[in-house]
Write an enzyme that holds these catalytic residues in place. Structure first.
Site, PDB file in Angstrom:
ATOM      1  N   SER A 123       0.863  -1.085  -0.078  1.00  0.00           N
ATOM      2  CA  SER A 123       0.039   0.068  -0.057  1.00  0.00           C
ATOM      3  C   SER A 123       0.822   1.289  -0.050  1.00  0.00           C
ATOM      4  CB  SER A 123      -0.846  -0.147   0.852  1.00  0.00           C
ATOM      5  OG  SER A 123      -0.219  -0.035   2.489  1.00  0.00           O
TER       6      SER A 123
ATOM      7  N   ASP B 102       1.440  -0.157   8.060  1.00  0.00           N
ATOM      8  CA  ASP B 102       2.801  -0.449   8.049  1.00  0.00           C
ATOM      9  C   ASP B 102       3.265  -0.066   6.654  1.00  0.00           C
ATOM     10  OD1 ASP B 102       1.905  -2.432   6.562  1.00  0.00           O
ATOM     11  OD2 ASP B 102       1.937  -3.966   7.937  1.00  0.00           O
TER      12      ASP B 102
ATOM     13  N   ASP C 165       5.538  -2.043   3.692  1.00  0.00           N
ATOM     14  CA  ASP C 165       6.166  -3.275   3.318  1.00  0.00           C
ATOM     15  C   ASP C 165       7.450  -2.879   2.629  1.00  0.00           C
ATOM     16  OD1 ASP C 165       4.098  -5.178   4.076  1.00  0.00           O
ATOM     17  OD2 ASP C 165       2.939  -4.121   2.579  1.00  0.00           O
TER      18      ASP C 165
ATOM     19  N   ASP D 207       7.328  -3.966   7.884  1.00  0.00           N
ATOM     20  CA  ASP D 207       7.614  -5.334   7.800  1.00  0.00           C
ATOM     21  C   ASP D 207       8.762  -5.606   6.722  1.00  0.00           C
ATOM     22  OD1 ASP D 207       5.384  -5.838   9.137  1.00  0.00           O
ATOM     23  OD2 ASP D 207       4.045  -6.444   7.534  1.00  0.00           O
TER      24      ASP D 207
ATOM     25  N   LYS E 292     -10.634  -0.015  -1.192  1.00  0.00           N
ATOM     26  CA  LYS E 292      -9.832  -0.570   0.032  1.00  0.00           C
ATOM     27  C   LYS E 292     -10.582  -0.204   1.467  1.00  0.00           C
ATOM     28  CE  LYS E 292      -5.293  -0.550   2.420  1.00  0.00           C
ATOM     29  NZ  LYS E 292      -4.313   0.119   2.411  1.00  0.00           N
TER      30      LYS E 292
ATOM     31  N   TYR F  33     -11.853  -7.874   3.457  1.00  0.00           N
ATOM     32  CA  TYR F  33     -10.229  -7.604   3.252  1.00  0.00           C
ATOM     33  C   TYR F  33      -9.485  -8.541   3.972  1.00  0.00           C
ATOM     34  CZ  TYR F  33      -6.432  -4.333   2.277  1.00  0.00           C
ATOM     35  OH  TYR F  33      -5.318  -3.707   1.517  1.00  0.00           O
TER      36      TYR F  33
END
Length: 625
Positions: A92, A103, A105, A157, A218, A227
């Site tokens: 995202s 978070d 990624d 992450d 989303k 989701y």
């Protein structure tokens, strides 16, 4: 980029329409963006700057890590500095649709002399010693090995990929398929997240429109509780690919128009026709690429949405019959709301109304995972959650059960038992008022007292209506799927029956705990018992206001180990759940109706329809690979 009659287009088919959006669609797009801001989907400028600072620090730390390992491998100082190391964001954040507190990624790319063990031993320790880092948790044995951390309050992450290169140049691009040569499967999976995200952005005609529309979809999917990839719905990447496909079909449309078409097209989509953003590429390597003609497992995918980066994979292999039915119904509901928005009879806020999962069903299954330690609970509850989908699939084969609807997250609790009896009760989901009020300090110094960490997952059950002419009580036997599920989770290589508990039990909606509801949210009302004379065709006409006075059925359980070592001699593995008598239940939810079958003949699809004579069949014209 493909061609049709000399015209270039993105995707596997020509667009449905190339006209610009109407004045009304432009108006509703303005109100949509206003509503998304009101809903708090955009982060502040301060948080955005913090994220950039954190990523800069992380990139520097990765270079230091590679430099340190390079020296330990005997490289010269010059070669160690040249070895590089680089981070790439994906998900995202890279797509530009992240919200406050979400978070990041992040992929760490390292040269071939840096091992995965180095990442989870040396780099993890370096993170722990870094200023501003408050959490570090490595999961090296995950399907995609990951380190979860928090830097200056920003959750990160981290995954790692080791390339077959002696150094990582600063201008490295991951687009080249040949970078995948000589990599193990875990590295390919780690690289895939970044490669897919970048490819999606390359395949949409207008990135800004795509981001605005995806932000809307989303939020809608999250509010409607659909989701979640792990629970059989769609994850972030799959939703992004669906929105990207609609953008390809309407290259000049703006966000409001994309959202409107999204729900109509997805409701009418002829699954298992795959959603593709570009033709599937066989690629240069001997690795498996999604191909339903070649692989039976690929043929079984119910809603295939195929990643655009090589090697192409199905991002939605977890979808089950039940979750597909649920999503299809949600597409239809959303399309009707957006239709009303466009004609001025509804507001966008109605699209983002909270789900009614805990008001919808009369019966639920509770799946309770418990341990005695917080760090163990994270791993155990994650293991149980990853297998909930298997339980849902087994439940779908139960006669008389029309639907098994998994909720998208578990509810975590910490309870404090004064003795073994209370610890056992908590592990079985029985938390008395006294236990609920107890705090950690209340058990300090108490002999035999213990904390119990539990995560409870829920599955809503819809029972088929009684068949005409049937007499006597009916029995819903779910002993086989629940027993098989407990066997499955206990097959985890790290399962310890002395420290880990797993309980599956059936409860009525009236017994749902307060924690599943928001503050001030009304408890669900029980539907009235159906009059026998109307049992065949009027199940939806019962009143939700009159509670069923029938005594509550006994709770049935499947118990594995309990979370306290002192209970290691307790009973483990009760063989099966007894039959659940549902003779007096109202099988179909009275307020909303059970989800209907997703099998739709073209002649049956009367609503919703695309405007201006647009034809959804154009979008699915590409043949299977």
């Amino acid at each position: 980029m493909a061609h049709s009659n000399g015209t270039k287009f993105l995707g596997v088919t020509p667009p449905i329409a190339v006209a610009e959006s109407s004045p009304r669609e432009k108006e509703v797009t303005v109100t949509l963006m206003d509503e998304l801001r009101r809903q708090g989907t955009f982060e502040s400028e301060e948080e955005a700057r913090t994220r950039e600072i954190v990523l800069g620090r992380l990139d520097s730390l990765v270079r230091q890590f590679v430099h340190k390992i390079s020296l330990s491998r005997g490289l010269s100082e010059t070669a160690a500095k040249a070895a590089g190391g680089k981070i790439f964001t994906f998900g995202s954040y890279r797509l530009g649709v992240h919200g406050p507190g979400s978070d990041i990624d992040t992929l760490c790319v390292v040269p071939r002399h840096v091992s995965r063990e180095d990442f989870f031993e040396v780099f993890e320790d370096m993170l722990k010693e870094t200023d501003g880092v408050t959490e570090v948790s490595g999961v090296p044995d995950a399907y995609v090995p990951i380190i979860k951390t928090k830097i200056q309050g920003i959750p990160i992450d981290l995954v790692m990929a080791r390339l077959a290169l002696s150094s990582i140049p600063e201008d490295l691009s991951l687009q080249d398929d040949n970078l995948l040569r000589n990599l193990d499967e875990r590295c390919v999976r780690s690289l895939n997240g970044s490669r897919v995200t970048d490819e999606i952005l390359r395949l949409v005609p207008n990135v800004s429109v795509f981001r605005d529309a995806l932000r809307c979809i989303k939020l809608w999917a999250q509010r409607r509780a659909i989701y979640s990839n792990v629970n059989g719905f769609l994850g972030g990447v799959a939703w992004a690919m669906l929105v990207a496909r609609i953008c390809q079909l309407y290259p000049k449309a703006i966000a409001g128009a994309i959202v409107s078409r999204f729900f109509i097209i997805m409701y009418q989509w002829t699954w298992p026709q795959p959603v593709l953003l570009k033709p599937i590429d066989d690629g240069p390597l001997p690795v498996r690429v999604w191909n339903p003609k070649l692989y039976p497992a690929d043929r079984a995918h119910r809603m295939p949405i195929i990643t655009p980066a090589y090697p192409s994979m199905c991002a939605t292999h977890n979808v089950t019959q039940s979750t597909q039915m649920i999503m299809t119904e949600e597409f239809k509901k959303a399309s009707e709301i957006v239709d009303r928005v466009i004609i001025g009879k509804a507001n966008w806020s109605e699209l983002f109304a909270k789900h009614d999962f805990f008001h919808r069903y009369r019966y639920y299954l509770q799946v309770i995972a418990s341990t005695g330690r917080p760090e163990l609970q994270i791993k155990w509850s994650g293991t149980v959650e990853s297998r909930i989908r298997q339980l849902v699939m087994k439940l779908e084969y139960v006669e008389s059960l029309a639907l098994a609807h998994p909720f998208i997250k578990g509810f975590e609790q910490v309870s404090y038992g004064l003795n073994e009896e209370e610890v056992r009760a908590v592990a079985q989901g029985e938390i008395s008022e006294a236990i609920a009020k107890r705090k950690k300090e209340d058990i300090e110094g108490v002999d035999g007292a213990s904390a119990v960490y539990s995560t409870t997952f829920y599955i809503g059950l819809v029972v088929e209506p009684r068949q005409p002419g049937s007499v006597g009580p009916r029995r819903l036997d779910i002993s086989y799927p629940t027993t098989e599920f407990t066997k499955l989770v206990k097959m985890w290589e790290k399962f310890d029956e002395n420290q880990m508990g797993i309980v599956v039990r059936h409860i009525r909606s009236s017994a749902l705990p307060d924690y599943v509801f928001d503050e001030g949210e009304r408890q669900p009302r029980l539907a009235q018992k159906r009059p026998k004379a109307q049992a065949t065709d009027r199940s939806s006409n019962t009143s939700p206001d009159v509670p069923n006075k029938k005594a509550r059925h006994s709770i049935s359980e499947t118990i594995a180990g309990l979370p306290h070592e002192a209970l290691k001699n307790a009973e483990h593995g009760i063989n099966s759940l007894p039959h659940i008598n549902t003779a007096t239940s109202t099988e179909r939810p009275s307020s909303t109706g059970a989800y209907k079958s997703t099998v739709k003949e073209a002649s049956q699809v009367k609503s919703p329809q695309l405007p201006r004579g647009e034809n959804v069949a154009v979008a699915a014209a590409a043949s299977l690979p």
